[in-house]
Design an enzyme around this catalytic site. Structure first.
Site, PDB file in Angstrom:
ATOM      1  N   HIS A 152       0.803  -1.228   0.000  1.00  6.82           N
ATOM      2  CA  HIS A 152       0.000   0.000   0.000  1.00  6.82           C
ATOM      3  C   HIS A 152       0.834   1.277   0.000  1.00  6.82           C
ATOM      4  CE1 HIS A 152      -4.501   0.982   0.995  1.00  6.82           C
ATOM      5  NE2 HIS A 152      -4.073   1.582  -0.101  1.00  6.82           N
ATOM      6  N   ASP A 167      -9.875  -0.243   4.032  1.00  7.30           N
ATOM      7  CA  ASP A 167      -8.689  -0.858   4.621  1.00  7.30           C
ATOM      8  C   ASP A 167      -8.995  -1.216   6.073  1.00  7.30           C
ATOM      9  OD1 ASP A 167      -5.960  -1.331   5.455  1.00  7.30           O
ATOM     10  OD2 ASP A 167      -5.246   0.186   4.039  1.00  7.30           O
ATOM     11  N   HIS A 184      -6.615  -0.830   8.115  1.00  5.16           N
ATOM     12  CA  HIS A 184      -5.674   0.110   8.745  1.00  5.16           C
ATOM     13  C   HIS A 184      -5.826   1.498   8.131  1.00  5.16           C
ATOM     14  CE1 HIS A 184      -3.965  -3.987   8.377  1.00  5.16           C
ATOM     15  NE2 HIS A 184      -3.635  -3.819   9.662  1.00  5.16           N
ATOM     16  N   ASP A 191      -3.243   3.643   7.662  1.00  3.32           N
ATOM     17  CA  ASP A 191      -2.048   3.950   6.849  1.00  3.32           C
ATOM     18  C   ASP A 191      -1.744   5.442   6.851  1.00  3.32           C
ATOM     19  OD1 ASP A 191      -2.173   1.245   6.337  1.00  3.32           O
ATOM     20  OD2 ASP A 191      -2.696   1.427   4.218  1.00  3.32           O
ATOM     21  N   HIS A 238       4.299   1.243   4.131  1.00  2.00           N
ATOM     22  CA  HIS A 238       2.904   0.934   3.735  1.00  2.00           C
ATOM     23  C   HIS A 238       1.899   1.324   4.823  1.00  2.00           C
ATOM     24  CE1 HIS A 238       2.093  -3.405   5.466  1.00  2.00           C
ATOM     25  NE2 HIS A 238       2.790  -2.672   6.309  1.00  2.00           N
ATOM     26  N   ASP A 244      -7.488  -1.827  -0.029  1.00  2.00           N
ATOM     27  CA  ASP A 244      -6.555  -2.804   0.536  1.00  2.00           C
ATOM     28  C   ASP A 244      -7.339  -4.103   0.747  1.00  2.00           C
ATOM     29  OD1 ASP A 244      -4.898  -4.333   2.305  1.00  2.00           O
ATOM     30  OD2 ASP A 244      -3.922  -2.478   2.966  1.00  2.00           O
ATOM     31  N   ASP A 298      -6.959  -6.354   2.659  1.00  2.00           N
ATOM     32  CA  ASP A 298      -7.135  -6.720   4.073  1.00  2.00           C
ATOM     33  C   ASP A 298      -8.338  -6.040   4.727  1.00  2.00           C
ATOM     34  OD1 ASP A 298      -6.326  -4.211   5.202  1.00  2.00           O
ATOM     35  OD2 ASP A 298      -4.253  -4.873   5.438  1.00  2.00           O
ATOM     36  N   GLU A 329      -1.944  -5.323  -1.661  1.00  2.00           N
ATOM     37  CA  GLU A 329      -1.646  -6.204  -0.531  1.00  2.00           C
ATOM     38  C   GLU A 329      -2.115  -7.652  -0.707  1.00  2.00           C
ATOM     39  OE1 GLU A 329       0.436  -5.403   1.876  1.00  2.00           O
ATOM     40  OE2 GLU A 329       0.411  -3.184   1.966  1.00  2.00           O
TER      41      GLU A 329
HETATM   42 MN   LIG Z   1      -3.381  -0.525   3.614  1.00  2.00          MN
END
Ligand SMILES: [Mn+2]
Ligand SMILES: *[C@@H]1O[C@H](CO)[C@@H](O)[C@H](O)[C@H]1NC(C)=O
Ligand SMILES: *[C@@H]1O[C@H](CO)[C@@H](O)[C@H](O)[C@H]1NC(C)=O
Length: 350
Positions: free
Chosen positions: A130, A153, A155, A157, A170, A261, A263, A306
């Site tokens: 990312h 995402d 997260h 980031d 990332h 992302d 994830d 990712e």
């Molecule tokens: Mn990310």
């Protein structure tokens, strides 16, 4: 102000008009803005420590992305995989790892995204990790001006190089891009080309569930719009998407950059990724987000990042992760789960 619902109805009308035109006048201009994908493979992994994520672009292509997009009426141009500069002696700067390689790779990516945008495509950046959002968003903004960014995402980031506990870039890309954080960013080698290009008010997060203290502080300080998994649970994804689009188009409708992302989706569905976090979006919620953003007609660039086959324990883990990434991208380009048929379809007579 036009609500998103009426905007959608207006858009549907526009589509009907276009369809009429299609037969008589303008065969090539139908849905051009959202029906032409410029694919950029970015096999880059130095924004984080785990090898494998550089295989993402080829796996996503091998799962049939290009043909599936074409089957749903999308024009596709594949610009291939980028080559990145080998940087020797990329010693940490403070805690930040691989700054020179990440800075250099993102400079190239930014230039590539600008070129592909100028050819009139919706860019599809296949990561890679990312950290590539730095170049993708920078190049997108350099080509089209101010953007709305939808960041899906687990997260945020948004660590600065100084709040990050891991030093992995990332986990930091948004901090380099936001105007409001510039005084908090130290000088890094190969980062001097970056011009901040996103305002905090033009950013929406969806799916957050693993946010560092420094990141949480920044999100509150800047008043960033966040739909964490708690809001997703409370409101449901349809309401989250209505509110996201109302919020982003309250004043002017800017082109949307969707940074997805993998994830964000629950690891039971997409386990082959570097930093999985339990309690994520379902497959259906993930796809709904792409469908809704597609319907705005404003989607101008997408990142899919990712996907890491080396993090899957089984072939099924990898397959499920990659095919979900493909389906999310198909949703971005108008795939309809309700089904579809051509306007000249005729039932066979017995
Ligand atoms: Mn990310
Ligand atoms: C719907 O089907 C027609 C005919 O097969 C195709 O040309 C069109 O691109 C499809 N649209 C979508 C959104 O899949
Ligand atoms: C990045 O840093 C390396 C090593 O310092 C240097 O050789 C290279 O030219 C730099 N690249 C860019 C795009 O600034």
């Amino acid at each position: 102000r036009v609500s998103m619902r009426s905007a959608r109805i207006l858009r549907q009308l526009a589509v009907t008009v276009c369809k009429r035109h299609h037969h008589h006048h303008h065969p090539h201009h139908r849905y051009h803005h959202q029906r032409s994908a410029g694919i950029i493979g970015a096999p880059f992994s130095k924004g984080q420590p785990r090898g494998g994520v550089e295989r993402g672009p080829d796996l996503i292509r091998a799962a049939g992305l290009l043909n599936k997009l074409r089957e749903q009426g999308c024009t596709v141009k594949d610009y291939g995989n980028m080559a990145f500069e080998e940087v020797v002696d990329d010693e940490p700067v403070g805690r930040v790892k691989c700054a020179r390689a990440v800075g250099s790779a993102n400079k190239r990516l930014s230039d590539a995204v600008q070129a592909v945008k100028r050819e009139g495509h919706t860019t599809v950046m296949l990561g890679g990790d990312h950290s590539l959002a730095i170049g993708s968003i920078h190049g997108h903004s350099a080509a089209v001006g101010e953007l709305s960014v939808v960041w899906v995402d687990a997260h945020a980031d948004i660590n600065t190089p100084l709040t990050s506990s891991t030093g992995n870039i990332h986990g930091q890309p948004m901090s380099y891009l936001l105007h409001e954080l510039q005084s908090k960013i130290p000088v890094l080698p190969n980062f001097s080309w970056i011009k901040p290009c996103v305002s905090a008010k033009d950013l929406v997060y969806i799916g957050l569930r693993d946010v560092d203290p420094g990141e949480h502080y920044i999100l509150k300080l800047l008043g960033v719009k966040v739909f964490s998994m708690s809001e997703v649970d409370h409101l449901g994804v349809p309401r989250v998407m209505e509110e996201t689009c109302d919020y982003l188009s309250a004043k002017v409708k800017k082109p949307i950059h969707l940074s997805y992302d993998i994830d964000a989706i629950d690891p039971s569905v997409t386990p082959a990724t570097g930093t999985p976090v339990v309690g994520g979006l379902t497959y259906r919620e993930g796809v709904y987000i792409t469908e809704h953003i597609c319907q705005t007609g404003l989607l101008s660039a997408v990142d899919m990042v990712e996907v890491n086959p080396l993090r899957g324990r089984t072939e099924d883990d990898i397959q499920s992760t990659v095919s979900t990434a493909v389906d999310l991208l198909l949703g971005c380009f108008g795939r309809l789960r309700e089904g579809n048929h051509s306007s000249d379809y005729r039932l066979p007579e017995p």
